[in-house]
Scaffold this motif. Structure first.
Motif, PDB file in Angstrom:
ATOM      1  N   SER A  78      -2.108  34.346  26.635  1.00 17.64           N
ATOM      2  CA  SER A  78      -1.240  33.915  25.539  1.00 17.64           C
ATOM      3  C   SER A  78       0.173  33.616  26.031  1.00 17.64           C
ATOM      4  N   ARG A  79       0.650  34.393  26.973  1.00 13.92           N
ATOM      5  CA  ARG A  79       2.021  34.218  27.456  1.00 13.92           C
ATOM      6  C   ARG A  79       2.208  32.861  28.117  1.00 13.92           C
ATOM      7  N   THR A  80       1.302  32.476  29.005  1.00 15.69           N
ATOM      8  CA  THR A  80       1.405  31.177  29.673  1.00 15.69           C
ATOM      9  C   THR A  80       1.245  30.034  28.684  1.00 15.69           C
ATOM     10  N   PHE A  81       0.308  30.201  27.756  1.00 18.27           N
ATOM     11  CA  PHE A  81       0.097  29.155  26.755  1.00 18.27           C
ATOM     12  C   PHE A  81       1.368  28.928  25.947  1.00 18.27           C
ATOM     13  N   ARG A  82       1.986  29.997  25.478  1.00 19.68           N
ATOM     14  CA  ARG A  82       3.214  29.859  24.699  1.00 19.68           C
ATOM     15  C   ARG A  82       4.333  29.238  25.527  1.00 19.68           C
ATOM     16  N   TYR A  83       4.399  29.610  26.781  1.00 13.38           N
ATOM     17  CA  TYR A  83       5.446  29.052  27.642  1.00 13.38           C
ATOM     18  C   TYR A  83       5.300  27.543  27.769  1.00 13.38           C
ATOM     19  N   VAL A  84       4.082  27.075  28.006  1.00 10.52           N
ATOM     20  CA  VAL A  84       3.852  25.631  28.182  1.00 10.52           C
ATOM     21  C   VAL A  84       4.201  24.876  26.903  1.00 10.52           C
ATOM     22  N   ILE A  85       3.743  25.370  25.766  1.00  9.31           N
ATOM     23  CA  ILE A  85       3.978  24.677  24.496  1.00  9.31           C
ATOM     24  C   ILE A  85       5.461  24.692  24.132  1.00  9.31           C
ATOM     25  N   MET A  86       6.090  25.845  24.212  1.00  6.56           N
ATOM     26  CA  MET A  86       7.491  25.948  23.815  1.00  6.56           C
ATOM     27  C   MET A  86       8.408  25.210  24.783  1.00  6.56           C
ATOM     28  N   LYS A  87       8.026  25.131  26.033  1.00 14.84           N
ATOM     29  CA  LYS A  87       8.819  24.378  26.996  1.00 14.84           C
ATOM     30  C   LYS A  87       8.792  22.890  26.659  1.00 14.84           C
ATOM     31  N   HIS A  88       7.611  22.371  26.359  1.00 16.45           N
ATOM     32  CA  HIS A  88       7.526  20.958  25.993  1.00 16.45           C
ATOM     33  C   HIS A  88       8.281  20.672  24.700  1.00 16.45           C
ATOM     34  N   LYS A  89       8.232  21.601  23.768  1.00 18.13           N
ATOM     35  CA  LYS A  89       8.992  21.417  22.527  1.00 18.13           C
ATOM     36  C   LYS A  89      10.484  21.360  22.833  1.00 18.13           C
ATOM     37  N   PHE A  90      10.948  22.261  23.679  1.00 11.93           N
ATOM     38  CA  PHE A  90      12.364  22.290  24.033  1.00 11.93           C
ATOM     39  C   PHE A  90      12.775  21.007  24.753  1.00 11.93           C
ATOM     40  N   LEU A  91      11.989  20.570  25.722  1.00 13.38           N
ATOM     41  CA  LEU A  91      12.315  19.344  26.453  1.00 13.38           C
ATOM     42  C   LEU A  91      12.351  18.137  25.525  1.00 13.38           C
ATOM     43  N   GLU A  92      11.458  18.112  24.588  1.00 15.71           N
ATOM     44  CA  GLU A  92      11.426  16.986  23.658  1.00 15.71           C
ATOM     45  C   GLU A  92      12.657  16.989  22.756  1.00 15.71           C
ATOM     46  N   MET A  93      13.079  18.160  22.311  1.00 14.78           N
ATOM     47  CA  MET A  93      14.278  18.246  21.483  1.00 14.78           C
ATOM     48  C   MET A  93      15.512  17.822  22.275  1.00 14.78           C
ATOM     49  N   VAL A  94      15.597  18.236  23.534  1.00 14.66           N
ATOM     50  CA  VAL A  94      16.734  17.841  24.369  1.00 14.66           C
ATOM     51  C   VAL A  94      16.747  16.330  24.570  1.00 14.66           C
ATOM     52  N   CYS A 116      15.712  27.367  20.007  1.00 12.37           N
ATOM     53  CA  CYS A 116      14.404  27.141  20.628  1.00 12.37           C
ATOM     54  C   CYS A 116      14.389  27.673  22.056  1.00 12.37           C
ATOM     55  N   LEU A 117      15.475  27.435  22.783  1.00 11.12           N
ATOM     56  CA  LEU A 117      15.567  27.944  24.149  1.00 11.12           C
ATOM     57  C   LEU A 117      15.583  29.470  24.156  1.00 11.12           C
ATOM     58  N   ARG A 118      16.239  30.068  23.201  1.00  7.52           N
ATOM     59  CA  ARG A 118      16.290  31.526  23.122  1.00  7.52           C
ATOM     60  C   ARG A 118      14.897  32.100  22.848  1.00  7.52           C
ATOM     61  N   ASP A 119      14.128  31.425  21.999  1.00 13.40           N
ATOM     62  CA  ASP A 119      12.759  31.875  21.738  1.00 13.40           C
ATOM     63  C   ASP A 119      11.869  31.717  22.963  1.00 13.40           C
ATOM     64  N   LEU A 120      12.213  30.780  23.811  1.00 13.81           N
ATOM     65  CA  LEU A 120      11.417  30.513  25.009  1.00 13.81           C
ATOM     66  C   LEU A 120      11.664  31.536  26.118  1.00 13.81           C
ATOM     67  N   GLU A 121      12.813  32.177  26.105  1.00 11.88           N
ATOM     68  CA  GLU A 121      13.209  33.061  27.204  1.00 11.88           C
ATOM     69  C   GLU A 121      12.204  34.172  27.508  1.00 11.88           C
ATOM     70  N   LEU A 133      16.253  25.690  32.724  1.00  7.10           N
ATOM     71  CA  LEU A 133      16.176  25.083  31.396  1.00  7.10           C
ATOM     72  C   LEU A 133      17.532  25.119  30.707  1.00  7.10           C
ATOM     73  N   CYS A 134      18.285  26.191  30.918  1.00  6.31           N
ATOM     74  CA  CYS A 134      19.635  26.262  30.338  1.00  6.31           C
ATOM     75  C   CYS A 134      20.531  25.168  30.906  1.00  6.31           C
ATOM     76  N   LEU A 135      20.315  24.831  32.159  1.00  8.71           N
ATOM     77  CA  LEU A 135      21.122  23.799  32.807  1.00  8.71           C
ATOM     78  C   LEU A 135      20.964  22.449  32.118  1.00  8.71           C
ATOM     79  N   LEU A 136      19.791  22.209  31.530  1.00 11.37           N
ATOM     80  CA  LEU A 136      19.536  20.916  30.884  1.00 11.37           C
ATOM     81  C   LEU A 136      20.478  20.680  29.713  1.00 11.37           C
TER      82      LEU A 136
END
Length: 815
Positions: A78-94, A116-121, A133-136
């Motif tokens: 579950s942890r890896t799955f959430r990371y992949v999904i939330m990362k793509h969501k964050f990148l798309e928002m940026v 969103c980035l805070r939830d991803l941490e 990711l924060c650098l973005l």
């Protein structure tokens, strides 16, 4: 002549095209073709295919909700799955935020990107990944980073599915029969077949020239172009016949080896920002160029990016071609004759006078008015100036200039007489209206005297509001939150009678027309029909309801809404699988009666649906949601779409019908639209509280009281608005909740409003008395998590509430 048969399947041809589009990274076109044909080039189970569509459409929150049942399995990462999904969501928002063109106006702020980035941490593999990711956030554009130089949302969504497929694929395996019978296209099969087809075509032409030419030595082998073809376009087996006529000894000789050099010229894609491509509708020509409004957002647009201010007020509405439905509309023509076209909401029951302490006639509603004939939209002044009355027809003036022709003079005389008659009629109507106003003023004064002398009867029903006056609150102000009390005494307390539990959140509840049963739909895709219990008295603990009918996997996705037809023999459900299902239900046998009808006109999540309330006519269903943001009217007997009501630029979140011909729709675009279904067209638009200042909030739920005079709307900003339908003005706005208000319903036999909220409470607001004054609100029920829906029983003083705490509870008032 011997014939040879070739069997072709259009589905396989589509898979060839999809594989070609995928290999060329034309993912938007690929997704559009998949959506239109329902064909996917892959061996996926229904659940996995649905998850894939959510990811490719950018519905990230729905993806997380979809995999909730798997998180209880230890072997599921579950942890890896959430990371992949939330990362793509964050990148798309940026990406979308940095590429925000002037005409886009994305629906989120930089604070939401940071959230969103805070939830991803917590899910990042390491601190270094999180810091990168924060650098973005410090870069002007996402593509300025070396790792994301060629990044774009379209490709990233496909890659996201590839990344999560190994994690989740083993838990959602494809059916064995599907694996054995289905095939997928690969290895650029479409291009290979095209090359072979060109060679075959050229070989046929070469052999024909060899056979018919007198000098065969001068015949050359030429490969024709791909588009214009050759004289030998007819598909036959002539070449095979010629090859079979060659003596076998010929094949014993060594053939000259020749190579084939294929030069594929690549397509130059047009230059455009990815935010524009994601938002671009699938139709290539904007509707505005053809004289209409602007198209609705693309079905592939995720929830976050639907704030584009398209105006669709002048778009052409589809007209019914169904004779039976035309008859349905004609049966209501008598109602239409009593209300002038386009003015169905103009006659107010509450636009006359206020009590002396609240009189302020110089204020107007904080809304948006629309002229549906020319599509123009205007906002009233925030100072609240009253609408200007229509000017009187000017008295006839003598004609100036050269003499007119006799024909023109006769026409002018007729027009002058007609104008005079209209003016006289106007004067009579005005005098009659003044008399009515004076009579109502006398009635008001008499009522006020009675109220002063009889304190115990100082309450007024909604139906008596015509003897009161109501004006709107100032646009620049909002009534402060009223004190909300918790019920203490038994006269106000509701207690739970039954509680239905599920493995996931329960979203949708609905009573049958008679109230003897109720339907429950949940995120677990399960539909249940429960019996309404016999309520005898107070019980300490709620019981489990008697489940009369249960169907697992009723939808491919979560069930968002459910509704009963007025006759009680049809149940409609909507889901985030973008489908509406109609189930015939035999109330005597408590079982489904025949196969379901699946409606697929929506291209986004179906958020709400409702039947027209006439049980004697054709069952007509209204449904709305995400995607194209349209409201569809469907003939349930034939399963055909009759009308498509377009105009909203955000997800349609709520629908409500009344008077058998009127519809209100609440949307994420912060507006409520009123529709006259006899036309059908939009007859009025109002904005949510604060929209006149550019603020406002999404309208999550709407309802109309039993007298068809008062509309209530719940908003995401915790507010509830009361709106005078006939007076076309806001009565007041109040804030009973501390979190998003998600449900609102008037009691059928009592003057109160029930609202449910993400603050886990259900609040009852007393509507007796002057609706312009502070209203008493009481917490009557509470859940352990967010309240999603509340629905009153059609006759008893009981209600159902659904919640994210995975329960649906029936509440009754203590006696």
């Amino acid at each position: 002549m011997t014939a040879t048969k070739i069997n072709l399947k259009e589905k396989e041809i589509l898979k060839l095209v999809l594989e070609f589009l995928h290999s060329r990274e034309l993912f938007l076109s690929m997704r559009g073709l998949e959506r239109e044909t329902g064909t996917v080039n892959g061996l996926y189970s229904d659940d996995l295919q649905f998850l894939r569509s959510l990811i490719l459409d950018g519905q990230w929150d729905d993806v997380m909700e979809f995999v909730q049942p798997l998180e209880s399995i230890e072997s599921f990462d579950s942890r890896t799955f959430r990371y992949v999904i939330m990362k793509h969501k964050f990148l798309e928002m940026v990406c979308m935020k940095s590429e925000d063109p002037g005409n886009l106006q994305v629906e989120f702020s930089i604070d939401e990107v940071v959230a969103c980035l805070r939830d991803l941490e917590p899910f990042c593999p390491s601190k270094e990944d999180y810091n990168s990711l924060c650098l973005l956030l410090t870069l002007p554009r996402l593509t300025d980073h070396a790792d994301y130089k060629n990044w774009n949302p379209s490709n990233a969504r496909v890659q996201c599915f590839k990344d999560v497929l190994p994690i989740i694929g083993k838990f959602l395996p494809a059916d064995k029969n599907m694996i054995e019978s289905e095939f997928t296209a690969s290895n650029d099969r479409l291009v290979q077949l095209i090359i072979k087809g060109l060679l075959y075509e050229s070989c046929v032409e070469f052999c024909q020239q060899k056979a018919t030419s007198k000098d065969s030595s001068g015949v050359s082998f030429v490969i024709r172009g791909l588009l214009y073809g050759s004289p030998c376009d007819d598909a036959d087996l002539s070449l095979l016949s010629w090859l079979q006529s060659i003596p076998p000894d010929t094949f014993t000789c060594a053939f000259e080896q020749k190579s084939l050099d294929v030069n594929m010229e690549k397509l130059d894609k047009p230059k455009a920002s990815w935010s524009e491509q994601i938002m671009t509708p699938l139709t290539p020509t904007p509707v505005k160029q053809r004289g209409g409004g602007y198209p609705s957002p693309s079905p592939s647009t995720p929830t976050l990016y639907r704030g584009r201010p398209w105006s669709s007020g002048s778009r052409v509405f589809t007209q019914s071609l169904s004779p039976s439905v035309e008859g349905f509309l004609q049966r209501r023509q008598s109602d239409s004759d009593r209300i002038p076209p386009g003015d169905a909401l103009s006659k107010s029951f509450a636009n006359f006078h206020m009590t002396s302490s609240n009189r302020n006639p110089g204020l107007t509603m904080p809304g948006v008015a629309e002229d549906v004939e020319d599509g123009s939209i205007h906002r009233p002044s925030s100072r609240g100036s009253s609408p200007k009355p229509k000017q009187k027809p000017a008295s006839p003036q003598p004609a100036q200039g050269p003499p007119q022709s006799p024909k023109f003079n006769q026409t002018g005389a007729v027009e002058t007489r007609e104008s005079t008659q209209l003016y006289q009629q106007h004067q009579q109507d005005r005098e009659r209206l003044q008399q009515q106003l004076q009579q109502r003023e006398r009635d008001r004064e008499l009522l006020q005297q009675q109220l002063m002398s009889t304190p115990s009867s100082s309450t007024t029903s909604i139906g008596q509001i015509s003897h009161q006056s109501i004006t709107s609150a100032p646009n620049s102000q909002m009534t402060p939150a009223f004190p909300v009390s918790h019920a203490q005494d038994g006269s106000q307390k509701f207690y739970p009678v039954t509680t239905l539990e599920d493995v996931q959140a329960i979203r949708a509840v609905a009573f049958s027309p008679t109230g003897s049963m109720y339907a429950v739909g949940s995120n677990s895709k399960t539909l249940r029909i429960c019996a309404y219990p016999e309520i005898t008295g107070f019980e300490q603990q709620p019981k489990q309801p008697n489940i009369l009918y249960k169907r697992n996997r009723h939808h491919k996705g979560s069930i968002y809404c459910v509704a009963w037809s007025p006759s009680g023999d049809l149940i409609a459900t909507g889901s985030n699988d973008k489908a509406v299902k109609l189930m015939r239900f035999d109330v005597n046998k408590c079982n489904a009666d025949g196969p379901d009808t699946e409606l697929t006109m929506h291209n986004g999540t179906v958020r709400d649906l409702m039947f027209l309330s006439d049980p004697t006519s054709i069952p007509l269903l209204l449904s709305g949601g995400a995607g194209d943001c349209c409201v569809y009217m469907t003939d349930c007997n034939r399963g055909e779409n009759i009308h498509s009501l377009s105009g909203h630029s955000g997800h349609v979140l709520s629908l409500f019908t009344w008077a058998n011909c009127m519809l209100a729709s609440g949307s994420q675009d912060k507006t409520v639209r009123f529709w006259d279904l006899r036309t059908p067209r939009c007859v009025n638009i109002i904005g949510s509280p604060g929209s006149d200042r550019g603020d406002g909030s999404a309208v999550t739920s709407i309802c109309v009281d039993p007298t068809d005079r008062l509309l209530a709307s719940a908003q995401e900003d915790c507010t509830v608005m009361l709106y005078d339908i006939r007076g076309a003005r806001v009565v007041q706005t109040f804030t009973p909740h501390e979190d998003e208000a998600r449900s609102a319903r008037f009691a059928p036999n009592s003057y109160c409003l029930l609202t449910g909220s993400y603050d886990s409470t259900v609040i009852e607001t007393d509507l007796k008395g002057d609706l312009t004054k502070p209203l008493a609100s009481t917490v009557v029920a509470e859940h352990k998590d967010k309240v999603i829906q509340c629905r009153w029983h059609p006759s008893d003083l009981t209600f159902l509430s659904s919640s994210a705490d995975k329960t649906a509870t029936l509440w009754t008032k203590a006696t």
